[in-house]
Design a protein around this motif. Structure first.
Motif: not given
Length: 575
Positions: A339-341, A366-370, A402-406, A555-558
């Motif tokens: 979902r993120g990086d 397509g990430l949700e958070y960055y 500018k990026y409400p979805g991220l 196991d992977v927090i992102n």
């Protein structure tokens, strides 16, 4: 990426290395190194760019652009050729040793006449370096480790170099009308860190034109052996590629056979023998009658052996057969699960793309958070200040609109100093959404000191992720020495994630340590550590390493929803 980019970047990096040997200006050397990274990471082919086009590449000024233009028009850079003549070939050979710097290479050449790696290793064993200024017992140990590291890598290449060649070949062959299926196999499909040669498999009833087309590809420098069943070539970069063409009905058996490690394949053949069967690249047969039982898909082959399909990354005979027999194979994490990086850089420090461009690349994934995590001030060459970091934070807030979805997270990559302390005090650190802390210096501390250093970083309540924990650079710098079980206990106790850095020359934590850490209950973050737009594509290698470490999405927090991730980052016990 076009090969011209890689070749030009290699020449600019060589120019930096040669200037290091001759005592060139340190600022200019760093500028060349940064430009080399920028050129290699540039998304477009540089071969058709003019001077103005080259200057648009971040960190490439007019002087460097002219050198790159020299390469694109002549195939080389004249200044590199001139410096090569000034520096003995023996010195250049010695600089290939990862732990031996250019100045020390020049010293052993001038003082002792050593001009080869073998001569240097012998001189160390004989104690001949002890009289040289700056060469003590610890230096000798480090050089020997570097020699061992260089020799162990042999003719192998990093996984991304092999994948780039394989992707190009598979795409070209898949376009042929005679090809029904085509993909790479072997150690590359298993996502090994380094690759000796690339295996490509195609299914067809008409192999001859496929082999002809393969041998005629632009990247082919030499045809080693040719035939309708197997053709081997060497590319213009020295990598061997073996193409095998099998009948379509044998596809599954061949893919299973040419993907598994030797040890894995021995185990599956043993299972077949015990069941009165015979397994080969052509299918699974009845041992007595020779009748074909199954061959068209991998799933059929494994199912007939009494096993579920085993993910390629696990096919190393490291417990996957036993887990399969007990129906205990994990559902491995995938790129799509992320979902993120949580680790990336911009041109505020050593990245080569702007904040907005890096955010746009994350949105395209397509990430949700960055998270933007530029370097903290103790990495002095990056010239970070409190004011610069706070200004970036305000930029991030403005860009969020500018990026409400991220969801944009403002973070930093801290430096773990020799005592385990990090940049900035607690009050300043609490202003960040996420803090990655990494070892960037003093790599040769002994095991006890390095263990204390990493444990102390885990115990810092403002440190959320330990970045590239072993600090290795594959083929160039060995991993640091630490009591990893002790480090992993601390990480599990404090709720500090261990990073799996996706850079092909890092892949850090490596798979064996991932499995050890998981047994202690450690969580992980699979990140790009991207310094350019092209680096976002490296995520496939980090995920492949996570798969080799048997990690599930949990196991992977992102892979987690943002609220669960935020709870973890608060270190409030969320697991």
């Amino acid at each position: 990426m076009a090969r011209a980019n890689d070749e030009a970047a290699a020449l600019i990096q060589e120019l930096a290395d040669l200037l290091s040997i001759t005592g060139g200006d340190a600022f200019k050397i760093r500028a060349y190194e940064k430009a080399a990274r920028a050129i290699a990471g540039h998304p477009d082919d540089i071969s058709g760019l003019d001077l103005a086009g080259l200057r648009k590449i971040p960190t490439v000024g007019e002087a460097i652009a002219k050198k790159v233009l020299d390469y694109t028009t002549t195939g080389t850079i004249r200044q590199v050729e001139e410096l090569r003549t000034q520096i003995p070939a023996g010195v250049r050979a010695l600089t290939a040793i990862p732990t031996l710097g250019p100045k020390k290479a020049l010293a052993v050449y001038e003082e002792l006449g050593i001009s080869s790696v073998d001569e240097l290793a012998e001189a160390i064993k004989e104690g001949r370096l002890r009289g040289l200024k700056g060469f003590g017992a610890k230096t000798e140990d480090n050089i020997l480790r570097g020699i061992e590291l260089m020799r162990s890598s042999g003719e192998r290449v990093l996984v991304d170099a092999a994948a780039g060649v394989a992707d190009e070949i598979v795409a070209a062959l898949s376009a042929l009308p005679q090809v029904e299926r085509c993909m790479h196999a072997g150690s590359l499909r298993r996502m090994r860190e380094t690759i000796g040669d690339v295996d490509v498999l195609a299914a067809s009833t008409d192999p001859h034109p496929i082999m002809e087309a393969f041998a005629a590809l632009p990247l082919v420098a030499e045809v080693i052996v040719g035939g309708d069943k197997k053709t081997s070539i060497r590319t213009d970069r020295g990598l061997q590629v073996d193409l095998r063409v099998v009948p379509p009905e044998s596809w599954g058996a061949a893919l299973q056979y040419f993907t598994g490690s030797q040890a894995h394949n021995i185990r599956t053949r043993e299972i077949a023998v015990k069941a009165g069967l015979k397994l080969s690249e052509y299918g699974l047969f009845d041992a007595d009658s020779g009748d074909l039982i199954v061959s068209s898909t991998e799933e059929e082959v494994y199912e007939r052996l009494g096993l579920p399909w085993i993910h390629p990354a696990l096919r190393e005979d490291t417990g996957e057969i036993e887990a399969a027999l007990k129906d205990e194979l994990p559902r491995l994490v995938t790129v799509e699960d992320l979902r993120g990086d949580l680790h990336s850089h911009t041109d505020l420090t050593d990245g080569i793309a702007s904040l907005e461009d890096m955010v746009a690349a994350a949105a395209d994934r397509g990430l949700e958070y960055y998270a933007i995590t530029d370097h903290a001030p103790n990495l002095f060459m990056q010239r970070m200040t409190d004011e610069k970091m706070l200004a970036q934070r305000e930029q991030v807030r403005k860009l969020q609109k500018k990026y409400p979805g991220l969801v944009l997270l403002h973070g930093t990559e801290l430096n773990i100093d020799p005592d385990g302390e990090v940049d900035w005090d607690a009050d300043f650190l609490e202003g960040f959404d996420v803090c990655v802390a990494s070892v960037h210096s003093h790599f040769t501390q002994d095991e006890a000191a390095m263990t204390r250093r990493l444990v102390r970083a885990c115990e810092n309540p403002n440190v959320h992720v330990i970045g590239h924990p072993t600090a290795r650079s594959i083929g160039r710098r060995p991993p640091v020495d630490a009591d990893w079980d002790e480090v992993f206990r601390a990480a599990a106790r404090t709720g500090t994630a261990m990073e799996i850095d996706s850079f092909p020359d890092r892949l850090d934590l490596p798979a064996d340590l991932i499995r050890r850490a998981k047994r202690f209950g450690v969580r992980f973050s699979v990140d790009t550590d991207a310094h350019s737009l092209g680096h976002h594509r490296n995520i496939r290698y980090g995920v492949g390493t996570a798969q080799r470490g048997w990690l599930t999405p949990d196991d992977v927090i992102n892979t987690w929803p943002l609220e669960r991730l935020r709870a973890f980052l608060r270190k409030d016990g969320a697991r």
